[in-house]
Design an enzyme around this catalytic site. Structure first.
Site, PDB file in Angstrom:
ATOM      1  N   TYR A  90       3.338   3.340   3.820  1.00  0.00           N
ATOM      2  CA  TYR A  90       3.383   4.809   3.855  1.00  0.00           C
ATOM      3  C   TYR A  90       2.327   5.383   2.919  1.00  0.00           C
ATOM      4  CZ  TYR A  90       7.914   4.026   6.099  1.00  0.00           C
ATOM      5  OH  TYR A  90       8.901   3.617   6.947  1.00  0.00           O
ATOM      6  N   CYS A  91       2.197   4.783   1.754  1.00  0.00           N
ATOM      7  CA  CYS A  91       1.197   5.240   0.781  1.00  0.00           C
ATOM      8  C   CYS A  91      -0.221   5.038   1.309  1.00  0.00           C
ATOM      9  CB  CYS A  91       1.359   4.498  -0.535  1.00  0.00           C
ATOM     10  SG  CYS A  91       2.911   4.813  -1.392  1.00  0.00           S
TER      11      CYS A  91
END
Length: 224
Positions: A90-91
């Protein structure tokens, strides 16, 4: 596709256990429990908000050079993204979206940095894998994240899950503490005032990069 749509699509496949993930439901339940508990703790409500003064920082970039917020702000407004690590898909998707938006930030005279608890070698890996044109700064022990009100200690059951996944945060970060920053994004004006703040204890939720443009236009020394 907008950033959150990409995150949602990845989350759906991951939680459905589709290849190559093959994640058992019990693992997903543990992750959901940790997120729910962090939300319920109210930690995000205690983080710095728009109108607060941003803490000054001086951190090393992946090449070992010291980068200070004072120097960055002397050149214009500053965008800061707190990044969990190269192990977090996600990052990484967020960093890629920020990279796509970087020309729009630069047109407004702004600088962009990400801040991560990772060691320099892992930040270099993050920069390389995500083809970034901005640095990821090493925040040892999450001290700068703590100054922004973002650092939290992982619960024991989540640590055990990470260990089972060979996700060794002490090795990634060079720090035995098993702490992480809540994902957060800030726009800081040249006087050090936070003009935009988005903190979410649910790491699968991220704001769109363009959400920061109104604050950057207000802060910009460059005509929008």
């Amino acid at each position: 596709m907008i950033l959150q749509s990409k995150l949602d699509a990845f989350k759906a496949d991951f939680e459905a256990g589709k290849p190559p993930y093959n994640v058992p439901p019990s693992m997903i339940e543990t992750m959901h429990r940790a997120t729910s508990e962090l939300i319920a703790s109210g930690a995000a409500t205690r983080a710095l908000k728009a109108g607060d003064k941003a803490p000054a920082f001086a951190l090393k970039d992946p090449d070992g050079n010291t980068v200070s917020s004072a120097d960055l702000l002397a050149a214009g407004p500053l965008v800061v993204s707190f990044y969990r690590g190269v192990w977090c898909p996600y990052c990484n998707m967020e960093l890629q979206a920020l990279q796509e938006a970087l020309p729009r930030f630069e047109q407004l005279g702004a600088r962009l940095v990400a801040i991560s608890p990772q060691t320099a070698v892992n930040n270099r890996k993050s920069v390389r894998q995500n083809a970034l044109g901005f640095p990821i700064l090493s925040d040892t022990h999450n001290d700068v994240a703590a100054a922004f009100g973002l650092r939290f200690a992982m619960p024991d059951y989540l640590i055990e899950l990470y260990k089972s996944l060979k996700n060794d945060l002490p090795a990634f970060n060079g720090d035995p503490s098993w702490t992480l920053p809540m994902p957060a994004r800030y726009v800081i004006g040249q006087d050090g005032t936070i003009l935009y703040a988005e903190v979410n204890p649910d790491y699968t939720r991220r704001p769109e990069p363009d959400d920061m443009l109104p604050a950057l236009r207000r802060a910009s020394p460059v005509a929008a």
